[in-house]
Design a protein around this motif. Sequence first.
Motif, short mmCIF file in Angstrom:
data_model
loop_
_atom_site.label_atom_id
_atom_site.label_comp_id
_atom_site.label_asym_id
_atom_site.label_seq_id
_atom_site.Cartn_x
_atom_site.Cartn_y
_atom_site.Cartn_z
N ILE A 1 0.84 -1.21 0.00
CA ILE A 1 0.00 0.00 0.00
C ILE A 1 0.86 1.25 0.00
O ILE A 1 0.58 2.22 -0.72
CB ILE A 1 -0.96 -0.02 1.20
CG1 ILE A 1 -2.00 -1.12 1.02
CG2 ILE A 1 -1.64 1.33 1.39
CD1 ILE A 1 -2.84 -1.41 2.23
N LEU A 2 1.93 1.24 0.77
CA LEU A 2 2.85 2.39 0.80
C LEU A 2 3.46 2.64 -0.58
O LEU A 2 3.55 3.79 -1.02
CB LEU A 2 3.95 2.14 1.84
CG LEU A 2 4.89 3.29 2.11
CD1 LEU A 2 4.15 4.44 2.77
CD2 LEU A 2 6.03 2.82 3.00
N MET A 3 3.84 1.59 -1.28
CA MET A 3 4.41 1.76 -2.62
C MET A 3 3.37 2.27 -3.61
O MET A 3 3.69 3.08 -4.48
CB MET A 3 5.01 0.44 -3.12
CG MET A 3 6.25 0.02 -2.38
SD MET A 3 7.58 1.22 -2.55
CE MET A 3 7.70 1.82 -0.88
N LEU A 4 2.11 1.83 -3.49
CA LEU A 4 1.06 2.34 -4.37
C LEU A 4 0.80 3.82 -4.13
O LEU A 4 0.60 4.59 -5.08
CB LEU A 4 -0.23 1.54 -4.18
CG LEU A 4 -0.22 0.14 -4.77
CD1 LEU A 4 -1.50 -0.60 -4.39
CD2 LEU A 4 -0.06 0.19 -6.27
N VAL A 5 0.81 4.24 -2.87
CA VAL A 5 0.64 5.66 -2.56
C VAL A 5 1.80 6.47 -3.11
O VAL A 5 1.61 7.54 -3.71
CB VAL A 5 0.48 5.87 -1.04
CG1 VAL A 5 0.57 7.33 -0.66
CG2 VAL A 5 -0.83 5.27 -0.56
N LEU A 6 3.01 5.97 -2.95
CA LEU A 6 4.17 6.66 -3.48
C LEU A 6 4.12 6.74 -5.00
O LEU A 6 4.40 7.79 -5.59
CB LEU A 6 5.45 5.94 -3.05
CG LEU A 6 6.76 6.56 -3.50
CD1 LEU A 6 6.94 7.92 -2.86
CD2 LEU A 6 7.91 5.65 -3.15
N VAL B 1 4.10 10.21 -7.25
CA VAL B 1 5.12 10.46 -8.27
C VAL B 1 4.50 10.52 -9.66
O VAL B 1 4.86 11.35 -10.47
CB VAL B 1 6.23 9.39 -8.21
CG1 VAL B 1 7.15 9.50 -9.40
CG2 VAL B 1 7.02 9.50 -6.93
N GLY B 2 3.53 9.66 -9.93
CA GLY B 2 3.03 9.53 -11.28
C GLY B 2 1.78 10.30 -11.63
O GLY B 2 1.58 10.64 -12.79
N ALA B 3 0.91 10.59 -10.67
CA ALA B 3 -0.38 11.15 -11.04
C ALA B 3 -0.78 12.39 -10.26
O ALA B 3 -1.84 12.93 -10.51
CB ALA B 3 -1.45 10.09 -10.87
N GLU B 4 -0.02 12.83 -9.32
CA GLU B 4 -0.41 13.97 -8.48
C GLU B 4 -0.14 15.27 -9.24
O GLU B 4 0.87 15.93 -9.06
CB GLU B 4 0.36 13.95 -7.16
CG GLU B 4 0.09 15.11 -6.25
CD GLU B 4 -1.34 15.22 -5.77
OE1 GLU B 4 -1.75 16.33 -5.46
OE2 GLU B 4 -2.04 14.22 -5.70
N GLN B 5 -1.07 15.58 -10.12
CA GLN B 5 -1.03 16.86 -10.81
C GLN B 5 -2.30 17.00 -11.61
O GLN B 5 -2.92 16.02 -11.97
CB GLN B 5 0.20 16.99 -11.71
CG GLN B 5 -0.01 16.71 -13.16
CD GLN B 5 1.28 16.84 -13.94
OE1 GLN B 5 2.36 16.70 -13.43
NE2 GLN B 5 1.14 17.07 -15.21
N SER C 1 -5.47 15.76 -8.81
CA SER C 1 -4.62 16.05 -7.65
C SER C 1 -5.42 16.04 -6.35
O SER C 1 -6.55 16.49 -6.29
CB SER C 1 -3.90 17.39 -7.81
OG SER C 1 -4.84 18.43 -7.81
N VAL C 2 -4.81 15.49 -5.33
CA VAL C 2 -5.42 15.44 -3.99
C VAL C 2 -5.18 16.77 -3.28
O VAL C 2 -6.04 17.28 -2.59
CB VAL C 2 -4.83 14.28 -3.17
CG1 VAL C 2 -5.34 14.30 -1.75
CG2 VAL C 2 -5.16 12.95 -3.83
N PHE C 3 -4.00 17.33 -3.47
CA PHE C 3 -3.64 18.60 -2.84
C PHE C 3 -3.63 19.71 -3.87
O PHE C 3 -3.17 19.52 -5.00
CB PHE C 3 -2.24 18.50 -2.20
CG PHE C 3 -2.15 17.42 -1.16
CD1 PHE C 3 -2.73 17.58 0.08
CD2 PHE C 3 -1.48 16.23 -1.43
CE1 PHE C 3 -2.66 16.58 1.03
CE2 PHE C 3 -1.39 15.24 -0.48
CZ PHE C 3 -1.98 15.41 0.76
#
Length: 73
Positions: free
Chosen positions: A33-38, A42-46, A50-52
């Motif tokens: 789960i930690l690797m999926l969040v990371l 890295v790959g989709a947070e934009q 975006s969550v933030f």
Amino acid sequence: MAQTVAPPSAATPAVPAKLPLKAIAPWAAFFGILMLVLLYFVGAEQGATSVFSGTDVHEWVHDARHLLGFPCH
């Protein structure tokens, strides 16, 4: 100077201890789960997903994004 060689001993070979699956499963799930969040950060947070708000997370992981082959510009 003389060197001596110890004769081989007749001791039984060492056998590695068996680790039960029940002991590994919670840690494997946690790190999975930690690797999926990371990977998400890295790959989709934009952009639209975006969550933030803002570009802070994007700037923090910018070089890792390029290293892993994710486009961002």
